[in-house]
Design a protein around this motif. Structure first.
Motif, PDB file in Angstrom:
ATOM      1  N   LYS A   1       1.307  -1.029  -0.170  1.00 42.33           N
ATOM      2  CA  LYS A   1      -0.380   0.042   0.128  1.00 42.33           C
ATOM      3  C   LYS A   1       0.416   1.721   0.151  1.00 42.33           C
ATOM      4  O   LYS A   1       1.988   1.406   0.181  1.00 42.33           O
ATOM      5  CB  LYS A   1      -0.906  -0.128   1.265  1.00 42.33           C
ATOM      6  N   PRO A   2       0.642   2.550  -0.203  1.00 44.75           N
ATOM      7  CA  PRO A   2       1.269   3.277  -0.266  1.00 44.75           C
ATOM      8  C   PRO A   2       1.769   3.780   0.846  1.00 44.75           C
ATOM      9  O   PRO A   2       0.680   3.575   2.280  1.00 44.75           O
ATOM     10  CB  PRO A   2       0.216   4.484  -0.949  1.00 44.75           C
ATOM     11  N   GLY A   3       2.915   4.298   1.065  1.00 48.91           N
ATOM     12  CA  GLY A   3       3.366   4.772   2.699  1.00 48.91           C
ATOM     13  C   GLY A   3       3.955   3.500   3.309  1.00 48.91           C
ATOM     14  O   GLY A   3       5.105   4.283   3.945  1.00 48.91           O
ATOM     15  N   GLN A   4       3.449   2.082   2.784  1.00 48.93           N
ATOM     16  CA  GLN A   4       4.651   1.145   3.384  1.00 48.93           C
ATOM     17  C   GLN A   4       6.014   0.648   2.860  1.00 48.93           C
ATOM     18  O   GLN A   4       5.714   1.134   1.600  1.00 48.93           O
ATOM     19  CB  GLN A   4       3.661   0.220   3.328  1.00 48.93           C
ATOM     20  N   PRO A   5       6.236   0.111   3.677  1.00 46.76           N
ATOM     21  CA  PRO A   5       8.173  -0.146   2.868  1.00 46.76           C
ATOM     22  C   PRO A   5       8.046  -1.373   1.792  1.00 46.76           C
ATOM     23  O   PRO A   5       7.145  -1.483   1.377  1.00 46.76           O
ATOM     24  CB  PRO A   5       8.705  -0.578   3.705  1.00 46.76           C
ATOM     25  N   TYR A   6       8.386  -0.977   0.617  1.00 44.51           N
ATOM     26  CA  TYR A   6       9.256  -2.228  -0.393  1.00 44.51           C
ATOM     27  C   TYR A   6       9.773  -3.273   0.217  1.00 44.51           C
ATOM     28  O   TYR A   6      10.558  -3.826   0.852  1.00 44.51           O
ATOM     29  CB  TYR A   6       9.743  -2.048  -1.279  1.00 44.51           C
ATOM     30  N   ARG A   7       9.203  -4.642   0.169  1.00 42.85           N
ATOM     31  CA  ARG A   7       9.473  -5.937   0.506  1.00 42.85           C
ATOM     32  C   ARG A   7       9.854  -6.211  -0.657  1.00 42.85           C
ATOM     33  O   ARG A   7       8.900  -7.176  -1.971  1.00 42.85           O
ATOM     34  CB  ARG A   7       8.533  -6.674   1.314  1.00 42.85           C
ATOM     35  N   HIS A   8      11.377  -7.419  -0.679  1.00 41.87           N
ATOM     36  CA  HIS A   8      11.292  -8.637  -1.534  1.00 41.87           C
ATOM     37  C   HIS A   8      10.482  -9.293  -1.447  1.00 41.87           C
ATOM     38  O   HIS A   8      10.374 -10.304  -0.159  1.00 41.87           O
ATOM     39  CB  HIS A   8      12.957  -8.513  -1.317  1.00 41.87           C
ATOM     40  N   VAL A   9      10.224  -9.564  -2.835  1.00 35.59           N
ATOM     41  CA  VAL A   9       9.397 -10.634  -3.008  1.00 35.59           C
ATOM     42  C   VAL A   9       9.424 -11.805  -3.900  1.00 35.59           C
ATOM     43  O   VAL A   9       9.398 -13.048  -3.967  1.00 35.59           O
ATOM     44  CB  VAL A   9       8.085 -10.269  -3.587  1.00 35.59           C
ATOM     45  N   GLY A  10      10.809 -11.766  -4.736  1.00 34.74           N
ATOM     46  CA  GLY A  10      11.402 -12.817  -5.263  1.00 34.74           C
ATOM     47  C   GLY A  10      12.361 -12.475  -6.491  1.00 34.74           C
ATOM     48  O   GLY A  10      12.992 -11.206  -6.523  1.00 34.74           O
ATOM     49  N   ASN A  11      12.615 -12.828  -7.740  1.00 35.17           N
ATOM     50  CA  ASN A  11      13.252 -12.845  -8.645  1.00 35.17           C
ATOM     51  C   ASN A  11      12.471 -12.415 -10.197  1.00 35.17           C
ATOM     52  O   ASN A  11      11.744 -13.482  -9.920  1.00 35.17           O
ATOM     53  CB  ASN A  11      15.189 -12.655  -9.282  1.00 35.17           C
ATOM     54  N   VAL A  12      12.723 -12.247 -11.111  1.00 33.10           N
ATOM     55  CA  VAL A  12      12.382 -12.067 -12.287  1.00 33.10           C
ATOM     56  C   VAL A  12      13.567 -12.401 -13.660  1.00 33.10           C
ATOM     57  O   VAL A  12      14.387 -11.820 -13.608  1.00 33.10           O
ATOM     58  CB  VAL A  12      11.381 -11.742 -13.234  1.00 33.10           C
ATOM     59  N   HIS A  13      13.446 -13.064 -14.760  1.00 30.15           N
ATOM     60  CA  HIS A  13      14.499 -12.994 -15.849  1.00 30.15           C
ATOM     61  C   HIS A  13      14.175 -11.641 -16.706  1.00 30.15           C
ATOM     62  O   HIS A  13      12.095 -11.676 -16.928  1.00 30.15           O
ATOM     63  CB  HIS A  13      14.614 -13.853 -16.604  1.00 30.15           C
TER      64      HIS A  13
END
Lengths: 252, 98
Positions: free
Chosen positions: B19-31
């Motif tokens: 949500k806006p205002g919350q920290p960005y969290r690492h969720v994984g990766n992509v190619h």
């Protein structure tokens, strides 16, 4: 033809094009060139199924014979489907799939944006939702067509082959008949002539950036509006209809 | 950019903001082969079920990571210094997020 009959035909036509393209894209499930595109194509497929379902439900309501969206999907023979021929063309390879997608996405993008102003509130609502989804679909297919067309020698050749094969199916998107005439008058449907102009304005520069040549003197194919399909369609339906035919009592 | 070792492109790390205002969290990766494709792939792979409203993608080779050998010198000194935690204060009622 009454207005109600025209509306029924119109809804089925829109629904079928979404449904059949959704089915084609679903064929990539588990066989995409890599995981990310596998998901992208099945995501788009699900968006199309969602639109198709909403339109089919409304078509059932308009028809008033108590049929369900599932019955329209799984219990109609080939000649009763009125999707355009473009969407039933085989996937061939990722390049052909994504080019077909560009043609449909660009049409949907302009079409839904106009259709969201329809005087029919249900059609307007479905179009508004689909319009958002299509904005993303177009961004996806456009970038891939450019990347592959202007890519390696092999990717360019595959894209050119796909364009040579598919271009003849593009004009049917803009075909109008008495159904359209009747509904345009009621401001339910939209005139497809200006959509065609916008579509060309969008697609031609993309193909040119992708260094692809549009084939000349193409004889445009048609017939979907009357349920006349290409030879590939029966096979698609056979697969789509297999489960409900084998297990008539199956439920979701 | 990192040399591409297979036909799937370089690896990009994906961060999602719920949500806006919350920290960005690492969720994984992509190619992906470029920024635009990385963004689209992240959207397709990680936001299909309403996980977030904003995405960052970063080429994995731009992430600077600590190495396993650093564990001792980096993190051990924190273990025996309880005075670094403000646990000796009584928090007033109603104070949150501490």
């Amino acid at each position: 033809m009454t207005k109600q009959e025209a509306l029924g035909k119109y809804l089925l036509r829109l629904a079928d094009t979404n449904l059949i393209l959704g089915q084609r894209l679903a064929e990539w499930c588990g066989t995409g060139p890599f995981l990310e595109e596998d998901l992208a194509m099945t995501n788009i497929s699900l968006d199309l199924f969602g639109t198709a379902e909403a339109l089919l439900k409304y078509a059932c309501e308009v028809e008033g014979k108590g049929r369900t969206a599932d019955e329209l999907t799984f219990r109609r023979p080939e000649r009763e489907f009125t999707n355009i021929l473009l969407v039933e063309q085989p996937n061939v390879d990722f390049g052909a799939t994504i080019l077909r997608q560009l043609f449909v996405d660009a049409f949907d993008y302009y079409h839904y944006s106009e259709l969201s102003k329809s005087s029919d509130p249900i059609i307007a609502g479905v179009a508004a939702k689909a319009s958002k989804e299509t904005t993303y679909h177009l961004r996806h297919s456009e970038s891939w067509v450019i990347r592959l067309g202007d890519g390696t020698e092999e990717s360019h050749q595959r894209m050119q082959n796909a364009l040579n094969e598919l271009w003849r199916f593009t004009d049917e998107q803009f075909e109008m008949n008495e159904v359209d005439a009747m509904l345009i008058e009621e401001r339910i449907a939209v005139d497809l002539a200006p959509i065609k102009a916008k579509w060309l304005e969008k697609v031609i520069p993309v193909l040119s950036e992708a260094t692809l040549q549009i084939p000349e003197n193409t004889f445009m194919q048609r017939g979907g509006r009357e349920g006349k399909h290409s030879e590939h369609f029966g096979f698609l339906l056979a697969e789509m209809h297999y489960i409900p035919r084998a297990y008539p009592d199956a439920t979701w | 950019m990192e040399a591409i070792k297979d036909s799937q492109g370089a690896v990009w790390e994906v961060f999602i903001q719920a949500k806006p205002g919350q920290p960005y969290r690492h969720v994984g990766n992509v190619h992906a082969f470029d920024k635009e494709m990385a963004m689209q792939n992240a959207r397709d792979v990680y936001t299909r079920r309403g996980e977030g409203t904003a995405i960052w993608v970063v080429p994995s080779n731009y992430i600077v990571a600590s190495s396993p050998e650093d564990i001792g010198s980096f993190f051990d000194p924190a273990n025996d210094k309880v005075y670094r935690h403000p646990t000796f204060y009584t928090l007033p009622e109603g104070v949150q997020h501490i």
